[in-house]
Design a protein around this motif. Structure first.
Motif, PDB file in Angstrom:
ATOM      1  N   VAL A  84       0.847  -1.197   0.000  1.00 62.57           N
ATOM      2  CA  VAL A  84       0.000   0.000   0.000  1.00 62.57           C
ATOM      3  C   VAL A  84       0.883   1.248   0.000  1.00 62.57           C
ATOM      4  N   TYR A  85       0.559   2.179  -0.882  1.00 61.99           N
ATOM      5  CA  TYR A  85       1.271   3.452  -0.974  1.00 61.99           C
ATOM      6  C   TYR A  85       0.266   4.589  -0.827  1.00 61.99           C
ATOM      7  N   LEU A  86       0.443   5.421   0.190  1.00 57.85           N
ATOM      8  CA  LEU A  86      -0.409   6.582   0.408  1.00 57.85           C
ATOM      9  C   LEU A  86       0.368   7.838   0.044  1.00 57.85           C
ATOM     10  N   PHE A  87      -0.240   8.700  -0.790  1.00 56.06           N
ATOM     11  CA  PHE A  87       0.386  10.000  -1.039  1.00 56.06           C
ATOM     12  C   PHE A  87      -0.676  11.084  -1.031  1.00 56.06           C
ATOM     13  N   SER A  88      -0.248  12.263  -0.610  1.00 58.72           N
ATOM     14  CA  SER A  88      -1.179  13.373  -0.449  1.00 58.72           C
ATOM     15  C   SER A  88      -0.394  14.663  -0.328  1.00 58.72           C
ATOM     16  N   GLY A  89      -1.094  15.785  -0.506  1.00 55.23           N
ATOM     17  CA  GLY A  89      -0.488  17.069  -0.206  1.00 55.23           C
ATOM     18  C   GLY A  89      -0.634  17.370   1.273  1.00 55.23           C
TER      19      GLY A  89
ATOM     20  N   LEU B 209       3.964  12.756   1.893  1.00 52.54           N
ATOM     21  CA  LEU B 209       3.211  13.997   1.928  1.00 52.54           C
ATOM     22  C   LEU B 209       4.029  15.071   1.219  1.00 52.54           C
ATOM     23  N   TYR B 210       3.427  15.717   0.228  1.00 47.69           N
ATOM     24  CA  TYR B 210       4.134  16.723  -0.572  1.00 47.69           C
ATOM     25  C   TYR B 210       3.906  18.115   0.020  1.00 47.69           C
ATOM     26  N   PRO B 211       4.985  18.818   0.382  1.00 42.54           N
ATOM     27  CA  PRO B 211       4.849  20.146   0.978  1.00 42.54           C
ATOM     28  C   PRO B 211       4.092  21.113   0.066  1.00 42.54           C
ATOM     29  N   GLY B 212       3.090  21.759   0.623  1.00 42.66           N
ATOM     30  CA  GLY B 212       2.322  22.746  -0.136  1.00 42.66           C
ATOM     31  C   GLY B 212       1.252  22.174  -1.038  1.00 42.66           C
ATOM     32  N   GLY B 213       1.254  20.866  -1.225  1.00 44.07           N
ATOM     33  CA  GLY B 213       0.300  20.247  -2.129  1.00 44.07           C
ATOM     34  C   GLY B 213      -1.109  20.236  -1.562  1.00 44.07           C
ATOM     35  N   ARG B 214      -2.088  20.345  -2.442  1.00 45.56           N
ATOM     36  CA  ARG B 214      -3.483  20.329  -2.029  1.00 45.56           C
ATOM     37  C   ARG B 214      -4.098  18.960  -2.339  1.00 45.56           C
ATOM     38  N   HIS B 215      -5.334  18.910  -2.762  1.00 51.05           N
ATOM     39  CA  HIS B 215      -6.048  17.630  -2.809  1.00 51.05           C
ATOM     40  C   HIS B 215      -5.669  16.734  -3.992  1.00 51.05           C
ATOM     41  N   GLU B 216      -5.542  17.312  -5.174  1.00 49.63           N
ATOM     42  CA  GLU B 216      -5.286  16.493  -6.364  1.00 49.63           C
ATOM     43  C   GLU B 216      -3.806  16.551  -6.732  1.00 49.63           C
ATOM     44  N   MET B 217      -3.014  15.722  -6.104  1.00 51.78           N
ATOM     45  CA  MET B 217      -1.578  15.742  -6.383  1.00 51.78           C
ATOM     46  C   MET B 217      -1.265  15.317  -7.814  1.00 51.78           C
ATOM     47  N   LEU B 218      -2.130  14.518  -8.439  1.00 49.37           N
ATOM     48  CA  LEU B 218      -1.906  14.124  -9.832  1.00 49.37           C
ATOM     49  C   LEU B 218      -2.158  15.284 -10.796  1.00 49.37           C
ATOM     50  N   ASN B 219      -2.707  16.393 -10.282  1.00 50.12           N
ATOM     51  CA  ASN B 219      -2.925  17.586 -11.094  1.00 50.12           C
ATOM     52  C   ASN B 219      -2.162  18.800 -10.560  1.00 50.12           C
ATOM     53  N   GLU B 220      -1.334  18.611  -9.553  1.00 51.37           N
ATOM     54  CA  GLU B 220      -0.657  19.725  -8.898  1.00 51.37           C
ATOM     55  C   GLU B 220       0.455  20.314  -9.783  1.00 51.37           C
TER      56      GLU B 220
ATOM     57  N   ASN C  98       3.469  20.344  -9.279  1.00 51.03           N
ATOM     58  CA  ASN C  98       4.626  19.449  -9.293  1.00 51.03           C
ATOM     59  C   ASN C  98       4.218  18.028  -9.679  1.00 51.03           C
ATOM     60  N   LYS C  99       3.219  17.916 -10.569  1.00 50.51           N
ATOM     61  CA  LYS C  99       2.705  16.596 -10.914  1.00 50.51           C
ATOM     62  C   LYS C  99       3.761  15.702 -11.566  1.00 50.51           C
ATOM     63  N   GLY C 100       4.732  16.291 -12.231  1.00 54.98           N
ATOM     64  CA  GLY C 100       5.801  15.480 -12.823  1.00 54.98           C
ATOM     65  C   GLY C 100       6.532  14.673 -11.777  1.00 54.98           C
ATOM     66  N   GLU C 101       6.821  15.294 -10.644  1.00 57.28           N
ATOM     67  CA  GLU C 101       7.458  14.601  -9.519  1.00 57.28           C
ATOM     68  C   GLU C 101       6.550  13.499  -8.985  1.00 57.28           C
ATOM     69  N   VAL C 102       5.263  13.800  -8.867  1.00 57.32           N
ATOM     70  CA  VAL C 102       4.298  12.829  -8.337  1.00 57.32           C
ATOM     71  C   VAL C 102       4.178  11.633  -9.273  1.00 57.32           C
TER      72      VAL C 102
ATOM     73  N   ALA D  73       6.394  10.505 -11.362  1.00 56.99           N
ATOM     74  CA  ALA D  73       7.632   9.719 -11.298  1.00 56.99           C
ATOM     75  C   ALA D  73       7.680   8.867 -10.032  1.00 56.99           C
ATOM     76  N   ASP D  74       7.193   9.406  -8.927  1.00 56.38           N
ATOM     77  CA  ASP D  74       7.177   8.654  -7.669  1.00 56.38           C
ATOM     78  C   ASP D  74       6.226   7.457  -7.752  1.00 56.38           C
ATOM     79  N   VAL D  75       5.051   7.668  -8.353  1.00 55.23           N
ATOM     80  CA  VAL D  75       4.101   6.563  -8.522  1.00 55.23           C
ATOM     81  C   VAL D  75       4.687   5.494  -9.429  1.00 55.23           C
ATOM     82  N   LEU D  76       5.286   5.926 -10.526  1.00 54.17           N
ATOM     83  CA  LEU D  76       5.887   4.973 -11.462  1.00 54.17           C
ATOM     84  C   LEU D  76       6.991   4.160 -10.789  1.00 54.17           C
ATOM     85  N   ASP D  77       7.826   4.825 -10.017  1.00 57.44           N
ATOM     86  CA  ASP D  77       8.898   4.126  -9.316  1.00 57.44           C
ATOM     87  C   ASP D  77       8.341   3.080  -8.355  1.00 57.44           C
ATOM     88  N   TRP D  78       7.294   3.451  -7.611  1.00 62.48           N
ATOM     89  CA  TRP D  78       6.672   2.506  -6.670  1.00 62.48           C
ATOM     90  C   TRP D  78       6.103   1.312  -7.419  1.00 62.48           C
TER      91      TRP D  78
END
Length: 313
Positions: free
Chosen positions: A243-248, A279-290, A292-296, A298-303
Motif C-alpha cells: 500500500v502506498y499513500l500520497f497526499s499534499g 506527503l508533498y509540501p504545499g500540495g493540495r487535494h489532487e496531487m496528480l494535477n498539482e 509538481n505533478k511530474g514529480e508525483v 515519477a514517484d508513482v511509477l517508481d513505486w
C-alpha cells in the motif's frame, strides 16, 4: 502514443451500464493500473496520467461510478441508489478488475483510488483481499468516528424527509463546501483541489464535475467510512498487499496530513508488510494535477515498477 478505448458493462445494481475507459500501451502491458475516481468527477479526468503510465508500458483502466460521468443515463448525478449504494459501487469496481484480469491474464494488477475513490479502494481491500498486487491511495483521509456518525445521521434524516435523491445545501456546506475555507481569500469555489489555476478552471467548467452529491450518496459514503475504519473490515485485509499513500500536506480531505497518518496507522496496526506514505509540501487535494505533478508521476511509477518485480504469480 496510448490507444484509448471506451466500453460498457452491466452494473451490479441490475439497471445501469457502467462506462469504462481503457488506455493501452504499445505491445503487451507490463501491468494493469485501475483508477477509482472521486466525488463529482470521472475516469476520463485521469487521461493525462493514464497516458503517462501507458507510455511506460502499463494498461490503465477506470470506470465511471453510478451517478457519475457517462454512466449516468437518467440524469441522476451524484446518486448511487436507493440502498446499499456503497456496496454496489465497490462491486462495480470489482467487476472491472475481473474483466481486465480476463483480458490481461497473469499481468500484475494495481488499484489507484483518489479521494472518495481511495475510500472505495480501501473497501475493496477489505471485501476482496488478496485480489490485487498493490494499492495506491491518493488524497485519502479519515474523519473522527463521531463526526462520521453525525454526518450519516444528518444525511439519513434528509433521506427520510425528502428522499435519497435530494440535494442538501446544508450537508454540502458542512462537507465539500468546507474544504475551501483554509485557502481564503478564495479565487474560486474549488481552490482546494490544487494550485494549478488552469486545472481548477477546467474542473469548474466541466459539466461532469459541477453537480452536488445527493443526501443518499453522502449517507452511503459515511457508511463506507465507518466500514473501512472498523475492526471487521480492517481485520479482513491481506497484509501481503503493498500500500502506498500520497497526499499534499495542505489537503483538507486528509486534514493536512493528519488524516493520512491515521489511515497509515490502520494499515500498520493490521500488519501490512509493505507500507509507504509521502506527503508533498504545499500540495493540495489532487496531487496528480498539482504544479509538481511530474514529480508525483515519477514517484508513482517508481513505486509500481518496484512492486511489479515482487508481484505474486
Amino acid at each position: 502514443m496510448a490507444d484509448f478505448q471506451e466500453f460498457f458493462y452491466p452494473s451490479k445494481d441490475g439497471v445501469h451500464r457502467i462506462h469504462a475507459s481503457l488506455w493501452l500501451p504499445e505491445g503487451r502491458p507490463r501491468a494493469v493500473v485501475q483508477i477509482v475516481h472521486g466525488v463529482a468527477e470521472y475516469a476520463g479526468r485521469y487521461g493525462h496520467f493514464a497516458r503517462y503510465l501507458a507510455d511506460h508500458g502499463f494498461a490503465v483502466c477506470g470506470e465511471d461510478h453510478l451517478g457519475h460521468g457517462k454512466t449516468v443515463d437518467d440524469g441522476k448525478y451524484g446518486y448511487f441508489g436507493k440502498k446499499d449504494g456503497w456496496t454496489l459501487v465497490t462491486a462495480d469496481v470489482r467487476q472491472l478488475r475481473v474483466l481486465m484480469g480476463e483480458r490481461f491474464p497473469g499481468a500484475p494488477y494495481f488499484l489507484l483510488g483518489h479521494s472518495m475513490g481511495s475510500f472505495l479502494a480501501r473497501t475493496y481491500l477489505c471485501k476482496y483481499p488478496g485480489t490485487v498486487d498493490g494499492c495506491i491511495l491518493s488524497g485519502t483521509g479519515q474523519e473522527p468516528p463521531a463526526l462520521v456518525a453525525a454526518g450519516k445521521t444528518a444525511a439519513s434524516a434528509v433521506c427520510a424527509l425528502r428522499g435519497p435523491e435530494a440535494v442538501s445545501g446544508l450537508i454540502d456546506r458542512l462537507s465539500l463546501g468546507a474544504y475551501n475555507k483554509q485557502f481564503k481569500p478564495n479565487r474560486t469555489t474549488a481552490d482546494w483541489i490544487c494550485r494549478d489555476e488552469a486545472v481548477v478552471d477546467a474542473y469548474l467548467k466541466d459539466p461532469f464535475c459541477t453537480f452536488k452529491p445527493t443526501a443518499g450518496m453522502f449517507r452511503d459514503m459515511m457508511e463506507g467510512l465507518q466500514y473501512i475504519s472498523g475492526e471487521e473490515g480492517l481485520a479482513n485485509m491481506d497484509p501481503r498487499t503493498p500500500v502506498y499513500l500520497f497526499s499534499g500536506d495542505q489537503d483538507p480531505v486528509g486534514a493536512n496530513g493528519a488524516g493520512v497518518r491515521t489511515v497509515y496507522g490502520f494499515f500498520q496496526a493490521h500488519g501490512t508488510r509493505d507500507l509507504t506514505m509521502k506527503l508533498y509540501p504545499g500540495g493540495r487535494h489532487e496531487m496528480l494535477n498539482e504544479i509538481n505533478k511530474g514529480e508525483v508521476y515519477a514517484d508513482v511509477l517508481d513505486w509500481l515498477e518496484q512492486r511489479i518485480e515482487r508481484a505474486r504469480p
